[in-house]
Design a protein around this motif. Structure first.
Motif, PDB file in Angstrom:
ATOM      1  N   TYR A  60       8.553   9.480  -7.178  1.00  0.00           N
ATOM      2  CA  TYR A  60       8.073   8.926  -6.072  1.00  0.00           C
ATOM      3  C   TYR A  60       8.212   7.629  -5.826  1.00  0.00           C
ATOM      4  CZ  TYR A  60       6.214  13.785  -6.494  1.00  0.00           C
ATOM      5  OH  TYR A  60       6.143  15.169  -6.869  1.00  0.00           O
ATOM      6  N   THR A  61       8.201   7.238  -4.576  1.00  0.00           N
ATOM      7  CA  THR A  61       8.285   5.848  -4.271  1.00  0.00           C
ATOM      8  C   THR A  61       7.295   5.403  -3.025  1.00  0.00           C
ATOM      9  OG1 THR A  61      10.019   6.064  -2.765  1.00  0.00           O
ATOM     10  CG2 THR A  61      10.693   5.619  -4.938  1.00  0.00           C
ATOM     11  N   ILE A  62       6.956   4.294  -2.977  1.00  0.00           N
ATOM     12  CA  ILE A  62       6.113   3.903  -1.596  1.00  0.00           C
ATOM     13  C   ILE A  62       6.681   2.708  -1.231  1.00  0.00           C
ATOM     14  CG2 ILE A  62       3.845   3.024  -0.805  1.00  0.00           C
ATOM     15  CD1 ILE A  62       2.413   4.596  -2.760  1.00  0.00           C
ATOM     16  N   ASN A  63       7.113   2.545   0.065  1.00  0.00           N
ATOM     17  CA  ASN A  63       7.860   1.527   0.735  1.00  0.00           C
ATOM     18  C   ASN A  63       7.049   0.842   1.878  1.00  0.00           C
ATOM     19  OD1 ASN A  63      10.215   0.868  -1.168  1.00  0.00           O
ATOM     20  ND2 ASN A  63      10.599   3.167  -0.570  1.00  0.00           N
ATOM     21  N   PRO A  64       6.047   0.075   1.899  1.00  0.00           N
ATOM     22  CA  PRO A  64       5.210  -0.463   3.062  1.00  0.00           C
ATOM     23  C   PRO A  64       6.027  -1.234   3.999  1.00  0.00           C
ATOM     24  CG  PRO A  64       4.464  -1.484   1.039  1.00  0.00           C
ATOM     25  CD  PRO A  64       5.424  -0.774   0.488  1.00  0.00           C
ATOM     26  N   TYR A  65       7.230  -1.806   3.437  1.00  0.00           N
ATOM     27  CA  TYR A  65       7.986  -2.685   4.362  1.00  0.00           C
ATOM     28  C   TYR A  65       9.579  -2.036   4.441  1.00  0.00           C
ATOM     29  CZ  TYR A  65       4.002  -5.722   3.935  1.00  0.00           C
ATOM     30  OH  TYR A  65       2.990  -6.346   4.037  1.00  0.00           O
ATOM     31  N   ARG A  66       9.992  -2.590   5.379  1.00  0.00           N
ATOM     32  CA  ARG A  66      11.473  -2.524   5.452  1.00  0.00           C
ATOM     33  C   ARG A  66      12.184  -3.748   6.141  1.00  0.00           C
ATOM     34  NH1 ARG A  66      13.478   3.467   7.855  1.00  0.00           N
ATOM     35  NH2 ARG A  66      15.498   2.500   7.235  1.00  0.00           N
ATOM     36  N   GLY A  67      13.272  -4.080   5.359  1.00  0.00           N
ATOM     37  CA  GLY A  67      13.760  -5.513   5.498  1.00  0.00           C
ATOM     38  C   GLY A  67      12.949  -6.454   4.603  1.00  0.00           C
ATOM     39  N   CYS A  68      13.471  -7.776   4.254  1.00  0.00           N
ATOM     40  CA  CYS A  68      12.790  -8.467   3.486  1.00  0.00           C
ATOM     41  C   CYS A  68      13.245  -9.988   3.634  1.00  0.00           C
ATOM     42  CB  CYS A  68      13.367  -8.265   1.990  1.00  0.00           C
ATOM     43  SG  CYS A  68      12.462  -8.928   0.627  1.00  0.00           S
ATOM     44  N   SER A  69      12.298 -10.598   3.598  1.00  0.00           N
ATOM     45  CA  SER A  69      12.346 -12.192   3.906  1.00  0.00           C
ATOM     46  C   SER A  69      12.833 -12.925   2.684  1.00  0.00           C
ATOM     47  CB  SER A  69      11.036 -12.883   4.676  1.00  0.00           C
ATOM     48  OG  SER A  69       9.936 -12.586   3.536  1.00  0.00           O
ATOM     49  N   HIS A  70      12.846 -12.294   1.554  1.00  0.00           N
ATOM     50  CA  HIS A  70      13.273 -13.051   0.444  1.00  0.00           C
ATOM     51  C   HIS A  70      14.850 -13.385   0.624  1.00  0.00           C
ATOM     52  CE1 HIS A  70       9.677 -12.250  -2.082  1.00  0.00           C
ATOM     53  NE2 HIS A  70      10.268 -11.188  -2.646  1.00  0.00           N
ATOM     54  N   ALA A  71      15.437 -12.781   1.471  1.00  0.00           N
ATOM     55  CA  ALA A  71      16.921 -13.086   2.083  1.00  0.00           C
ATOM     56  C   ALA A  71      17.928 -13.291   0.743  1.00  0.00           C
ATOM     57  CB  ALA A  71      16.840 -14.717   2.846  1.00  0.00           C
ATOM     58  N   CYS A  72      17.798 -12.426  -0.311  1.00  0.00           N
ATOM     59  CA  CYS A  72      18.759 -12.790  -1.260  1.00  0.00           C
ATOM     60  C   CYS A  72      20.126 -11.921  -0.917  1.00  0.00           C
ATOM     61  CB  CYS A  72      18.351 -11.652  -2.506  1.00  0.00           C
ATOM     62  SG  CYS A  72      16.559 -12.250  -3.016  1.00  0.00           S
ATOM     63  N   ASP A  93      17.302  -9.979   6.656  1.00  0.00           N
ATOM     64  CA  ASP A  93      16.209 -11.013   6.149  1.00  0.00           C
ATOM     65  C   ASP A  93      15.254 -11.612   7.201  1.00  0.00           C
ATOM     66  OD1 ASP A  93      18.234 -11.369   4.332  1.00  0.00           O
ATOM     67  OD2 ASP A  93      19.259 -12.960   5.330  1.00  0.00           O
ATOM     68  N   SER A  94      15.408 -11.126   8.509  1.00  0.00           N
ATOM     69  CA  SER A  94      14.407 -11.683   9.409  1.00  0.00           C
ATOM     70  C   SER A  94      13.572 -10.935  10.364  1.00  0.00           C
ATOM     71  CB  SER A  94      15.029 -12.667  10.442  1.00  0.00           C
ATOM     72  OG  SER A  94      16.025 -11.642  11.348  1.00  0.00           O
ATOM     73  N   LYS A  95      13.839  -9.368  10.393  1.00  0.00           N
ATOM     74  CA  LYS A  95      13.304  -8.623  11.206  1.00  0.00           C
ATOM     75  C   LYS A  95      12.926  -7.438  10.297  1.00  0.00           C
ATOM     76  CE  LYS A  95      16.190  -9.259  15.150  1.00  0.00           C
ATOM     77  NZ  LYS A  95      17.047  -8.732  16.329  1.00  0.00           N
ATOM     78  N   VAL A  96      11.428  -7.465  10.122  1.00  0.00           N
ATOM     79  CA  VAL A  96      10.828  -6.554   9.072  1.00  0.00           C
ATOM     80  C   VAL A  96       9.847  -5.494   9.732  1.00  0.00           C
ATOM     81  CG1 VAL A  96       9.440  -6.744   7.150  1.00  0.00           C
ATOM     82  CG2 VAL A  96      10.812  -8.610   7.632  1.00  0.00           C
ATOM     83  N   ILE A  97      10.103  -4.471   9.148  1.00  0.00           N
ATOM     84  CA  ILE A  97       9.429  -3.431   9.597  1.00  0.00           C
ATOM     85  C   ILE A  97       8.135  -3.291   8.634  1.00  0.00           C
ATOM     86  CG2 ILE A  97       9.361  -0.687  10.372  1.00  0.00           C
ATOM     87  CD1 ILE A  97      11.597  -2.377  11.468  1.00  0.00           C
ATOM     88  N   VAL A  98       7.079  -3.168   9.514  1.00  0.00           N
ATOM     89  CA  VAL A  98       5.583  -3.105   8.705  1.00  0.00           C
ATOM     90  C   VAL A  98       4.758  -1.768   8.870  1.00  0.00           C
ATOM     91  CG1 VAL A  98       3.492  -4.410   8.242  1.00  0.00           C
ATOM     92  CG2 VAL A  98       5.376  -5.841   9.189  1.00  0.00           C
ATOM     93  N   LYS A  99       4.511  -0.900   7.840  1.00  0.00           N
ATOM     94  CA  LYS A  99       3.911   0.128   8.028  1.00  0.00           C
ATOM     95  C   LYS A  99       2.393  -0.141   7.973  1.00  0.00           C
ATOM     96  CE  LYS A  99       7.761   2.715   6.087  1.00  0.00           C
ATOM     97  NZ  LYS A  99       8.506   3.453   4.766  1.00  0.00           N
ATOM     98  N   VAL A 100       1.716  -0.598   9.207  1.00  0.00           N
ATOM     99  CA  VAL A 100       0.529  -1.036   9.016  1.00  0.00           C
ATOM    100  C   VAL A 100      -0.636  -0.102   8.613  1.00  0.00           C
ATOM    101  CG1 VAL A 100       0.993  -2.716  10.826  1.00  0.00           C
ATOM    102  CG2 VAL A 100       0.132  -0.718  11.406  1.00  0.00           C
ATOM    103  N   ASN A 101      -0.285   1.183   8.891  1.00  0.00           N
ATOM    104  CA  ASN A 101      -1.374   2.177   8.244  1.00  0.00           C
ATOM    105  C   ASN A 101      -1.013   2.621   6.848  1.00  0.00           C
ATOM    106  OD1 ASN A 101       1.078   3.507   9.000  1.00  0.00           O
ATOM    107  ND2 ASN A 101      -0.135   5.324   9.623  1.00  0.00           N
ATOM    108  N   ALA A 102      -0.296   2.041   6.005  1.00  0.00           N
ATOM    109  CA  ALA A 102       0.084   2.491   4.864  1.00  0.00           C
ATOM    110  C   ALA A 102      -1.088   2.632   3.871  1.00  0.00           C
ATOM    111  CB  ALA A 102       1.099   1.432   4.095  1.00  0.00           C
ATOM    112  N   PRO A 103      -2.002   1.765   3.844  1.00  0.00           N
ATOM    113  CA  PRO A 103      -3.200   2.101   2.729  1.00  0.00           C
ATOM    114  C   PRO A 103      -3.943   3.259   3.058  1.00  0.00           C
ATOM    115  CG  PRO A 103      -2.940  -0.210   3.227  1.00  0.00           C
ATOM    116  CD  PRO A 103      -2.046   0.429   4.258  1.00  0.00           C
TER     117      PRO A 103
END
Length: 334
Positions: A60-72, A93-103
């Motif tokens: 199982y996994t949890i991913n509260p974000y998609r996209g990443c500003s780490h820009a690796c 690198d710059s457009k991040v999806i945020v699952k604001v209701n994750a908790p």
């Protein structure tokens, strides 16, 4: 899923929308978030089951974000942005999806009769402690829910922001199995600035390892990725293994760079600009596909094994998250 399926429309969509109703896009010009656009969404579920038959070391996994500003430059997850009709390069690198209701969603799913337990891995797609977490603070609620349910979990990160949540990690570790892993592929500052521009410097990550270990939290170091012809010299490998030993890492696991679609194009574009003389070598080393030649992998992992023994580090001790392709594609590792 495509953005056209995620828009607010009057007719019934052809597939269940990932984003319910509409996404709220916000662009920030403050220094810490300059150039970033956040799409705030209400997710429908948050615990993801790894497909049956997968060779991943977690279910199982949890991913509260998609996209990443780490820009690796090399991030294996880049291609996932194309599912949203965003590109795998600058958009990732710059457009991040945020699952604001994750908790809140997680707390509900953990209490559901359908949840049968099982360890949950975080940071297996994009980093849950990237810069967006400094604004949205989703992880404290996620960790609190896991703690309250006494549910085991693991976290893979490059983010020193994990130390903000150290008290929660300690509380959770008193009730269930908790492990962490920090990704540090090299300690060279110049190389870090070139290929991981949005991450904390390697020395800061290793200091985070030390603090986690001092708190009694298992923390492995993924020496990942090891960049061919840039971070694979004997000196470079010795420096990073020695630094892991000094930080008190629970164990070390080397992973040679892999270049899957999306990441391959973005990384090679950078390589052509920054190190054009290496392009022919990379083409030869990766002529078989996304993964480096097996003999090369064996040589590098063998050298790290020798160095880990020399510096007294347990090898392959970690049982938490790894980069998804590592377990399946690099069986020669520890």
């Amino acid at each position: 899923m495509r953005w056209r399926q995620l828009q607010l429309i009057d007719t019934e969509p052809s597939a269940p929308p990932l984003i319910e109703r509409s996404a709220v896009a916000r662009t920030f010009d403050t220094p810490e978030f300059a150039g970033l656009t956040f799409y705030e969404i209400q997710a429908k579920s948050i615990i993801n089951r790894v497909p049956t038959g997968s060779r991943m070391p977690f279910q199982y996994t949890i991913n509260p974000y998609r996209g990443c500003s780490h820009a690796c430059r090399y991030c294996f997850a880049r291609n996932t942005h194309r599912y949203l009709d965003l590109d795998a390069g600058a958009d990732f690198d710059s457009k991040v999806i945020v699952k604001v209701n994750a908790p809140q969603l997680l707390a509900r799913e953990l209490q559901s009769r359908r949840w049968r337990g099982g360890s949950i891995a975080m940071g297996t797609n994009v980093d849950c402690y990237q810069r967006a977490e400094g604004r949205y603070r989703l992880m404290p609620g996620i960790l609190s829910a896991l703690r309250d349910a006494a549910n085991p979990f693991s976290i893979l990160t490059k983010g020193t922001l994990i130390l903000r949540d150290l008290p929660l990690l300690e509380q959770a570790a008193d009730r269930a199995r908790v492990s962490t892993a920090m990704s540090v592929g090299f300690v060279d500052s110049e190389l870090w600035r070139e290929v991981e521009p949005g991450t904390p410097r390697p020395s800061a990550r290793l200091e985070a390892v030390a603090r986690l270990r001092d708190a009694g939290i298992d923390c492995n170091v993924l020496i990942a990725p090891i960049l061919p012809f840039l971070g694979d010299s004997d000196r470079a490998l010795r420096e990073v293994v020695a630094a892991c030993s000094e930080a008190g890492a629970t164990g070390v696991t080397p992973i040679v760079l892999h270049l899957r679609p999306g990441a391959r194009e973005w990384y090679m574009q950078w390589l052509m600009r920054a190190h054009p003389r290496l392009v022919p070598k990379y083409r030869q080393l990766y002529s078989g596909g996304a993964y480096a030649d097996r003999d090369y992998q064996r040589r590098i992992s063998g050298r790290v094994r020798e160095l880990a023994t020399e510096y007294g580090i347990r090898r392959g001790a970690h049982r938490g998250p790894t980069e998804p392709a590592a377990a399946a594609a690099q069986p020669t590792l520890f």
